[in-house]
Design a protein around this motif. Structure first.
Motif, PDB file in Angstrom:
ATOM      1  N   THR A 190      35.680  44.071  41.988  1.00  0.00           N
ATOM      2  CA  THR A 190      36.739  43.904  40.988  1.00  0.00           C
ATOM      3  C   THR A 190      38.072  43.822  41.698  1.00  0.00           C
ATOM      4  OG1 THR A 190      35.483  45.258  39.421  1.00  0.00           O
ATOM      5  CG2 THR A 190      37.796  44.908  38.914  1.00  0.00           C
ATOM      6  N   ARG A 191      38.902  42.891  41.277  1.00  0.00           N
ATOM      7  CA  ARG A 191      40.251  42.810  41.837  1.00  0.00           C
ATOM      8  C   ARG A 191      41.182  43.600  40.932  1.00  0.00           C
ATOM      9  NH1 ARG A 191      41.945  37.099  43.594  1.00  0.00           N
ATOM     10  NH2 ARG A 191      40.333  37.669  45.069  1.00  0.00           N
ATOM     11  N   VAL A 192      41.797  44.651  41.477  1.00  0.00           N
ATOM     12  CA  VAL A 192      42.658  45.506  40.677  1.00  0.00           C
ATOM     13  C   VAL A 192      44.140  45.238  40.929  1.00  0.00           C
ATOM     14  CG1 VAL A 192      40.925  47.311  40.383  1.00  0.00           C
ATOM     15  CG2 VAL A 192      42.443  47.381  42.363  1.00  0.00           C
ATOM     16  N   SER A 205      35.521  33.601  36.941  1.00  0.00           N
ATOM     17  CA  SER A 205      36.175  34.110  38.146  1.00  0.00           C
ATOM     18  C   SER A 205      35.362  33.749  39.373  1.00  0.00           C
ATOM     19  CB  SER A 205      36.300  35.631  38.076  1.00  0.00           C
ATOM     20  OG  SER A 205      37.108  36.005  36.998  1.00  0.00           O
TER      21      SER A 205
END
Length: 147
Positions: free
Chosen positions: A141-143, A65
């Motif tokens: 973090t991408r939620v 990522s």
């Protein structure tokens, strides 16, 4: 110690070397419209200044990522003139740049391969003439991702 100043050509050279550290000098010179010797002199200067710390091959990060960050930029000229935005637009990792209301003038969204590159970009942004201050936030973090 030499004063650190990177112009657009220096940043183009850095971007090309970041993408491929083994790019031939003749190819790099053609990309930035300078002679091979002029590019070599610029690279030597950036090495002396510590902008370029070395050349290496790193294993690929297939599937890894990217690192995301946002940088709030306060301009000393309060959005008069297009020089700051023109320089920001030359950084390949800039995914978005928005003009803001309020205390800060620009919201710059970055996506890079490493934290080190985010740090390099932050240094580039902070060194742009007309940039008075920056505040950087890293995405942990991408939620939600709708786009």
């Amino acid at each position: 110690m030499e004063r650190l100043h990177l112009d657009q050509i220096d940043r183009s050279i850095l971007a090309a070397l970041t993408e491929d550290a083994r790019v031939p000098l003749v190819t790099l010179a053609a990309q930035v419209h300078l002679s091979r010797n002029a590019v070599k002199q610029r690279m030597d200067r950036m090495e002396r200044q510590g902008v370029i710390a070395g050349y290496t091959v790193t294993p690929g990060r297939a599937g890894a990522s990217p690192v995301s960050a946002v940088v709030l930029v306060y301009r000393s000229d309060r959005m008069r003139g297009g020089g700051v935005i023109a320089e920001i637009s030359q950084i390949p990792e800039v995914r978005r740049c928005d003009v803001l209301s309020g205390d800060f003038d620009l919201l710059v969204t970055l996506e890079a391969d490493s934290m080190d590159r985010i740090g390099e970009i932050w240094e580039l942004l902070a060194a742009i003439p007309g940039v008075a201050n920056t505040v950087t936030a890293l995405s942990l973090t991408r939620v939600i991702d709708r786009g």
